[in-house]
Design a protein around this motif. Structure first.
Motif, PDB file in Angstrom:
ATOM      1  N   GLN A 175       0.398  -1.542  -0.342  1.00  0.00           N
ATOM      2  CA  GLN A 175      -0.266   0.353   0.026  1.00  0.00           C
ATOM      3  C   GLN A 175       1.126   1.321   0.025  1.00  0.00           C
ATOM      4  N   GLU A 176       1.919   1.144   0.528  1.00  0.00           N
ATOM      5  CA  GLU A 176       3.044   2.830   0.933  1.00  0.00           C
ATOM      6  C   GLU A 176       3.041   2.638  -0.666  1.00  0.00           C
ATOM      7  N   ALA A 177       3.752   1.292  -1.127  1.00  0.00           N
ATOM      8  CA  ALA A 177       4.462   1.382  -2.599  1.00  0.00           C
ATOM      9  C   ALA A 177       3.836   2.144  -3.863  1.00  0.00           C
ATOM     10  N   LEU A 178       2.183   1.712  -3.139  1.00  0.00           N
ATOM     11  CA  LEU A 178       1.527   2.519  -4.242  1.00  0.00           C
ATOM     12  C   LEU A 178       1.634   3.984  -4.591  1.00  0.00           C
ATOM     13  N   VAL A 179       1.692   4.563  -3.193  1.00  0.00           N
ATOM     14  CA  VAL A 179       0.887   5.737  -3.494  1.00  0.00           C
ATOM     15  C   VAL A 179       2.322   6.219  -3.105  1.00  0.00           C
ATOM     16  N   VAL A 180       4.006   6.286  -2.311  1.00  0.00           N
ATOM     17  CA  VAL A 180       4.875   6.575  -2.897  1.00  0.00           C
ATOM     18  C   VAL A 180       5.283   6.929  -4.232  1.00  0.00           C
ATOM     19  N   ASN A 181       4.959   5.265  -4.906  1.00  0.00           N
ATOM     20  CA  ASN A 181       5.444   5.338  -6.441  1.00  0.00           C
ATOM     21  C   ASN A 181       4.821   6.105  -7.522  1.00  0.00           C
ATOM     22  N   SER A 182       2.994   6.385  -7.389  1.00  0.00           N
ATOM     23  CA  SER A 182       2.476   7.698  -8.128  1.00  0.00           C
ATOM     24  C   SER A 182       2.811   9.336  -8.057  1.00  0.00           C
ATOM     25  N   TRP A 183       2.999   9.232  -6.620  1.00  0.00           N
ATOM     26  CA  TRP A 183       3.430  10.344  -6.523  1.00  0.00           C
ATOM     27  C   TRP A 183       4.646  11.058  -7.016  1.00  0.00           C
ATOM     28  N   ASN A 184       5.830   9.503  -7.041  1.00  0.00           N
ATOM     29  CA  ASN A 184       6.883   9.810  -7.082  1.00  0.00           C
ATOM     30  C   ASN A 184       6.817  10.121  -9.019  1.00  0.00           C
TER      31      ASN A 184
ATOM     32  N   ALA B 227       0.873  20.496  -0.548  1.00  0.00           N
ATOM     33  CA  ALA B 227       0.759  20.396   1.279  1.00  0.00           C
ATOM     34  C   ALA B 227      -0.229  19.018   1.255  1.00  0.00           C
ATOM     35  N   VAL B 228      -0.805  18.785   0.492  1.00  0.00           N
ATOM     36  CA  VAL B 228      -1.931  17.620   0.966  1.00  0.00           C
ATOM     37  C   VAL B 228      -1.458  16.455   0.581  1.00  0.00           C
ATOM     38  N   PHE B 229      -0.972  16.343  -0.684  1.00  0.00           N
ATOM     39  CA  PHE B 229      -0.299  15.395  -1.687  1.00  0.00           C
ATOM     40  C   PHE B 229       0.623  15.073  -0.159  1.00  0.00           C
ATOM     41  N   THR B 230       1.875  15.155  -0.690  1.00  0.00           N
ATOM     42  CA  THR B 230       2.697  15.435   0.406  1.00  0.00           C
ATOM     43  C   THR B 230       2.519  14.784   1.744  1.00  0.00           C
ATOM     44  N   MET B 231       1.275  15.440   2.783  1.00  0.00           N
ATOM     45  CA  MET B 231       0.891  14.705   4.110  1.00  0.00           C
ATOM     46  C   MET B 231       0.886  13.522   3.275  1.00  0.00           C
ATOM     47  N   ALA B 232      -0.136  13.793   2.829  1.00  0.00           N
ATOM     48  CA  ALA B 232      -1.003  12.470   2.641  1.00  0.00           C
ATOM     49  C   ALA B 232      -0.076  11.125   2.148  1.00  0.00           C
TER      50      ALA B 232
ATOM     51  N   ALA C 186     -11.432  14.513  -5.277  1.00  0.00           N
ATOM     52  CA  ALA C 186     -10.519  15.421  -5.873  1.00  0.00           C
ATOM     53  C   ALA C 186      -9.304  15.204  -6.268  1.00  0.00           C
ATOM     54  N   LEU C 187      -8.706  14.267  -4.895  1.00  0.00           N
ATOM     55  CA  LEU C 187      -7.491  13.854  -4.957  1.00  0.00           C
ATOM     56  C   LEU C 187      -7.291  12.419  -5.708  1.00  0.00           C
ATOM     57  N   LEU C 188      -8.466  11.916  -5.544  1.00  0.00           N
ATOM     58  CA  LEU C 188      -8.638  10.158  -5.987  1.00  0.00           C
ATOM     59  C   LEU C 188      -8.517  10.011  -7.796  1.00  0.00           C
ATOM     60  N   GLU C 189      -9.639  10.839  -8.169  1.00  0.00           N
ATOM     61  CA  GLU C 189      -9.384  11.878  -9.635  1.00  0.00           C
ATOM     62  C   GLU C 189      -8.301  12.167 -10.010  1.00  0.00           C
ATOM     63  N   THR C 190      -7.703  12.977  -9.746  1.00  0.00           N
ATOM     64  CA  THR C 190      -6.500  13.501  -9.628  1.00  0.00           C
ATOM     65  C   THR C 190      -4.961  12.524 -10.534  1.00  0.00           C
ATOM     66  N   ILE C 191      -5.231  11.656  -8.923  1.00  0.00           N
ATOM     67  CA  ILE C 191      -4.172  10.893  -9.398  1.00  0.00           C
ATOM     68  C   ILE C 191      -4.788   9.448 -10.298  1.00  0.00           C
TER      69      ILE C 191
ATOM     70  N   ALA D 183      -5.373   2.330  -1.532  1.00  0.00           N
ATOM     71  CA  ALA D 183      -4.338   3.338  -0.372  1.00  0.00           C
ATOM     72  C   ALA D 183      -4.017   4.947  -0.520  1.00  0.00           C
ATOM     73  N   TRP D 184      -4.101   5.457  -1.282  1.00  0.00           N
ATOM     74  CA  TRP D 184      -4.657   6.860  -1.459  1.00  0.00           C
ATOM     75  C   TRP D 184      -5.929   6.950  -0.067  1.00  0.00           C
ATOM     76  N   GLY D 185      -7.414   6.577  -0.955  1.00  0.00           N
ATOM     77  CA  GLY D 185      -7.895   6.698   0.395  1.00  0.00           C
ATOM     78  C   GLY D 185      -7.665   6.591   1.929  1.00  0.00           C
ATOM     79  N   GLN D 186      -6.962   5.965   2.183  1.00  0.00           N
ATOM     80  CA  GLN D 186      -6.504   5.335   4.083  1.00  0.00           C
ATOM     81  C   GLN D 186      -5.688   6.455   4.050  1.00  0.00           C
ATOM     82  N   ALA D 187      -4.875   6.427   3.479  1.00  0.00           N
ATOM     83  CA  ALA D 187      -3.827   7.390   3.534  1.00  0.00           C
ATOM     84  C   ALA D 187      -4.197   8.746   3.716  1.00  0.00           C
ATOM     85  N   TYR D 188      -5.232   9.329   3.200  1.00  0.00           N
ATOM     86  CA  TYR D 188      -5.994  10.163   2.761  1.00  0.00           C
ATOM     87  C   TYR D 188      -6.723  10.777   4.358  1.00  0.00           C
ATOM     88  N   ASP D 189      -7.608   9.799   4.147  1.00  0.00           N
ATOM     89  CA  ASP D 189      -8.997  10.061   5.521  1.00  0.00           C
ATOM     90  C   ASP D 189      -7.928  10.036   6.785  1.00  0.00           C
ATOM     91  N   HIS D 190      -6.826   9.370   7.330  1.00  0.00           N
ATOM     92  CA  HIS D 190      -6.327   9.093   8.086  1.00  0.00           C
ATOM     93  C   HIS D 190      -5.609  10.012   8.770  1.00  0.00           C
TER      94      HIS D 190
END
Ligand code: HEM
Length: 154
Positions: A7-16, A66-71, A114-119, A134-141
């Motif tokens: 899950q972490e990799a799904l978030v980090v790799n797409s953000w990169n 800020a929203v993306f990096t903090m998530a 909006a975050l999920l649609e953007t990704i 994975a992004w949904g969980q990170a954002y929700d927390h």
């Protein structure tokens, strides 16, 4: 689904990938937010006051980043500890800023959508249900931590 290395990799790799086009990603994120909730433009002092076009507004890009990096950081924390740890001083400031700007809980749902649609639009070749989750969980927390702080202040 539990939050593990995958899950972490799904978030980090797409953000990169997305952060290589940070300006475009930021703009498309905000356009989506305002498409769903046009009145949300009024929350942002730098949009109320400025006559600069959206895509030229540096502060708008800063909020999106800020929203993306903090998530993204939340994803790393979730994997390591099972919860999100935002520094207490940061969280206090975030709670205060959002309360004072008139942000309400429902706005966090708009921003999540909006975050999920953007990704999805930014990395269509990587997008899959597991990435959305994975992004949904990170954002929700993260959002829960900010909303909790807002509640304490209101
Ligand atoms: C300000 C992060 C969600 C609206 C800020 C700041 C940060 C931030 C770092 C600037 C810090 C400060 O001045 O204290 C986040 C994160 C979010 C989130 C990580 C979600 C997890 C939202 C949502 C809204 C929103 C849902 C409403 C649509 C604002 C506004 C400001 C702000 C209006 C003040 C901007 C200004 O007028 O200067 N946010 N935010 N944020 N945020 Fe958020």
């Amino acid at each position: 689904i539990a939050f593990g290395e995958e899950q972490e990799a799904l978030v980090v790799n797409s953000w990169n990938v997305m952060k290589q086009h940070a300006a475009d990603t930021a703009l498309s994120f905000f356009l989506k937010i305002f498409e769903i909730a046009p009145s949300a433009t009024q929350l942002f002092s730098f949009l109320r006051d400025a006559d600069v076009p959206l895509d030229k507004n540096p502060k708008l890009k800063a909020h999106a980043m800020a929203v993306f990096t903090m998530a993204c950081e939340s994803a790393a924390q979730l994997r390591k500890t099972g919860k999100v740890a935002v520094r207490e001083t940061t969280l206090k400031k975030l709670g205060a800023t959002h309360i004072n700007s008139g942000v309400i809980d429902e706005h966090f749902e708009v921003v999540k959508f909006a975050l999920l649609e953007t990704i999805k639009d930014a990395v269509p070749e990587m997008w899959c249900p597991e990435m959305k989750d994975a992004w949904g969980q990170a954002y929700d927390h993260l959002a829960a931590a900010i909303k909790e702080e807002m509640k304490l202040l209101s």
